[in-house]
Enzyme design. Structure first.
Site, PDB file in Angstrom:
ATOM      1  N   LYS A   1       7.319   0.548  -2.179  1.00  0.00           N
ATOM      2  CA  LYS A   1       7.889   1.655  -2.943  1.00  0.00           C
ATOM      3  C   LYS A   1       7.730   1.448  -4.453  1.00  0.00           C
ATOM      4  O   LYS A   1       7.668   2.404  -5.215  1.00  0.00           O
ATOM      5  CB  LYS A   1       9.378   1.830  -2.611  1.00  0.00           C
ATOM      6  CG  LYS A   1       9.708   2.046  -1.146  1.00  0.00           C
ATOM      7  CD  LYS A   1       9.143   3.337  -0.609  1.00  0.00           C
ATOM      8  CE  LYS A   1       9.788   3.790   0.709  1.00  0.00           C
ATOM      9  NZ  LYS A   1       9.519   2.907   1.859  1.00  0.00           N
TER      10      LYS A   1
HETATM   11  C1  LIG Z   1       9.268   3.238   3.165  1.00  0.00           C
HETATM   12  C2  LIG Z   1       8.673   2.190   3.993  1.00  0.00           C
HETATM   13  C3  LIG Z   1       7.803   2.487   5.059  1.00  0.00           C
HETATM   14  C4  LIG Z   1       7.488   3.906   5.450  1.00  0.00           C
HETATM   15  O1  LIG Z   1       6.690   4.561   4.481  1.00  0.00           O
HETATM   16  P1  LIG Z   1       6.601   6.161   4.481  1.00  0.00           P
HETATM   17  O2  LIG Z   1       5.825   6.492   3.272  1.00  0.00           O
HETATM   18  O3  LIG Z   1       8.006   6.655   4.423  1.00  0.00           O
HETATM   19  O4  LIG Z   1       5.921   6.553   5.752  1.00  0.00           O
HETATM   20  C5  LIG Z   1       7.236   1.435   5.746  1.00  0.00           C
HETATM   21  N1  LIG Z   1       7.537   0.148   5.444  1.00  0.00           N
HETATM   22  C6  LIG Z   1       8.364  -0.173   4.436  1.00  0.00           C
HETATM   23  C7  LIG Z   1       8.661  -1.610   4.167  1.00  0.00           C
HETATM   24  C8  LIG Z   1       8.959   0.825   3.674  1.00  0.00           C
HETATM   25  O5  LIG Z   1       9.786   0.488   2.675  1.00  0.00           O
END
Ligand SMILES: *Cc1c(COP(=O)(O)O)cnc(C)c1O
Length: 498
Positions: A113
């Site tokens: 993120k």
């Molecule tokens: C947010 C997240 C995901 C999922 O990603 P999306 O873009 O919501 O599909 C997968 N793994 C981790 C560690 C995340 O923080």
């Protein structure tokens, strides 16, 4: 280029307006009116540039109302070694068979993120300036664990902004909870919700699109925006790392320029994999997009059958950031696959909110299956994959990335596909130390979190991220827990308090 809404294809706003607003007033998601292209020559050129300058090129194609100076201001402040632990920003591993892993978690909160949330505050404040907006921006965030912390870090003490994060009380790892509860900064608020991620997300979407709340806010000189992947300012930065990784792999000789590369993405809200789809549609030679889910496999079922059905049991898993039954960004994909049929999108997503299910046409299902493969695994398989990968390669996967690896291995076992493959690694194993250690060696229940971190350091040989080590001594600042129905009152209360 301008931006339209998935629920109103006649809408025309600039990128700056789309980013500042976050979500369209009609409840739809913003997306660009066309998909810009990138040539093989441009990809070769990108391979010679540092990450921030690769980002300049990609952003330049999408944020056409931003000047090159504005874009570079954003990218250079986000993608540097002050914020990221590695000069490459996104680190590519060597080969594991035909697969390479793209480590997207070297930012300040140790999850992918950060790739978007380190730059979003710059994109947002630049957008506000461009729009001549002088209201204070209130960022509301629903999180399944990682977005919340990454958004808090990105927005803390950013002038003209406040941020409020809601997370499911029992739906995040203890490290994730600690990261959020100890958050520093004068403009931050964190609150747990008695519910799951979908409750958090629905609550936030409801508050955003409630005209009465909006008016109350405006009267106080404030406006809402979103740091969730419903905001285009979250999506665009994710396209960059797929473009960048392809250029990097070709430069290193892992693939030839022009060679097809599959991508496997551990998926929850469908933001990350949608970014890979955009990179592909720009012209990056990406083949199959493999959507990996945990036991909350609503997307696997959807991609197989064309029926999206959230009416099912919800499971808390060891990959909590993927514990989601409503994948918001699917709306953008379906808009693209129906050639912008906003009436169709309103119908399907109306049904999703009233009946919890919708069925796409055979034509759309065929288009989906031409681009995407899908699979899922349960917690036992996730942990077994962590164990086996460690034994075989000495590499420690986090629980989310392990889901992707397992689904990839199932895919090649089933299809014999030998295409080179990029696996998106979305978190540091340290964020999920208990589960990862449990997978590698049977760990005693109830061991102190930091004892686990120390043990994982011994077992994995990976350095402990300084940002996680530092949490140990930070005081807890936030302890509020509320019910979903109380969210609106809570938000308004917080905003009038200060
Ligand atoms: C947010 C997240 C995901 C999922 O990603 P999306 O873009 O919501 O599909 C997968 N793994 C981790 C560690 C995340 O923080």
């Amino acid at each position: 280029m301008f931006y339209k809404s998935t629920r109103d294809s006649g809408l025309k706003v600039t990128a700056a307006q789309a980013i500042a607003q976050g979500i369209s007033a009609d409840g739809g998601l913003f997306l660009p009116s066309e998909i810009p292209t990138i040539t093989m020559e441009e990809l070769k050129g990108l391979a010679e540039l540092p990450y921030a300058e690769r980002a300049d090129v990609v952003f330049g194609k999408f944020l056409t109302d931003f000047t090159p100076e504005e874009i570079h201001y954003c990218t250079s402040h986000a993608y540097n070694t002050k914020n990221f632990e590695t000069e490459a920003i996104a680190e590519l591993t060597g080969a594991f068979g035909n697969a390479h892993i793209l480590e997207l978690w070297h930012g300040p909160t140790c999850a992918f993120k950060d790739m978007a949330l380190q730059i979003l505050p710059y994109l947002l404040t630049t957008s506000l300036k461009k729009n001549g907006e002088d209201k204070e921006v209130v960022i509301l965030v629903a999180t399944s664990g990682d977005t919340g912390k990454a958004a808090l870090e990105g927005f803390r003490d950013v002038p003209g902004t406040r941020i409020m994060v809601f997370y499911p009380e029992h739906g995040v790892s203890s490290m994730q909870k600690r990261q959020m509860a100890t958050q520093e900064g004068g403009n931050v608020q964190v609150c747990a919700l008695e519910g799951n991620f979908d409750d958090c997300q629905n609550g936030v979407k409801r508050i955003f699109t409630d005209p009465a709340v909006k008016d109350k806010l405006a009267a106080g000189g404030k406006m809402f925006s979103s740091a969730n992947s419903i905001n285009w300012g979250r999506l665009a930065p994710q396209i960059v790392y797929y473009v960048s990784a392809y250029a990097e792999m070709a430069k290193r000789g892992d693939i030839a320029f022009g060679e097809t590369l599959n991508a496997v993405v551990p998926t929850g809200n469908f933001g990350n994999i949608l970014a890979a789809y955009y990179a592909k549609k720009m012209g990056v030679p990406i083949g199959k997009l493999i959507c990996a889910s945990n036991i909350n496999k609503v997307l696997t079922d959807f991609l197989e059958t064309g029926v999206y059905d959230r009416n099912r049991a919800f499971f808390a898993t060891c990959s909590p950031s993927m514990d989601i039954l409503i994948s918001s960004n699917l709306e953008r994909l379906l808009f693209l696959l129906t050639d912008g049929d906003d009436a169709q999108i309103r119908d399907w997503f109306g049904k999703l909110s009233t009946e919890g299910t919708y069925t796409v046409t055979d034509e759309v299902k065929a288009k989906l299956q031409a681009e995407f493969a899908a699979g899922f695994c349960d917690d036992a398989q996730t942990k077994q994959t962590i164990h086996e990968f460690k034994e075989k390669y000495g590499y420690t996967l986090d629980t989310h990335t392990a889901v992707a690896v397992k689904v990839y291995l199932d895919h090649i076992a089933k299809t014999g596909d030998t295409t080179k493959t990029l696996i998106a690694s979305t978190a540091s194993p340290y964020k999920f130390s208990a589960s990862v250690l449990d997978a590698i060696e049977d760990v005693q229940d109830g061991a102190d979190e930091y004892a686990l971190v120390d043990r994982l350091a011994q077992v994995s040989g990976l350095p402990i991220p300084p940002s996680l080590a530092a949490l140990k001594d930070k005081p807890v600042r936030f302890t509020d827990v509320i019910r979903p129905a109380e969210m609106e009152r809570y938000v308004l209360g917080q905003l009038t308090k200060a």
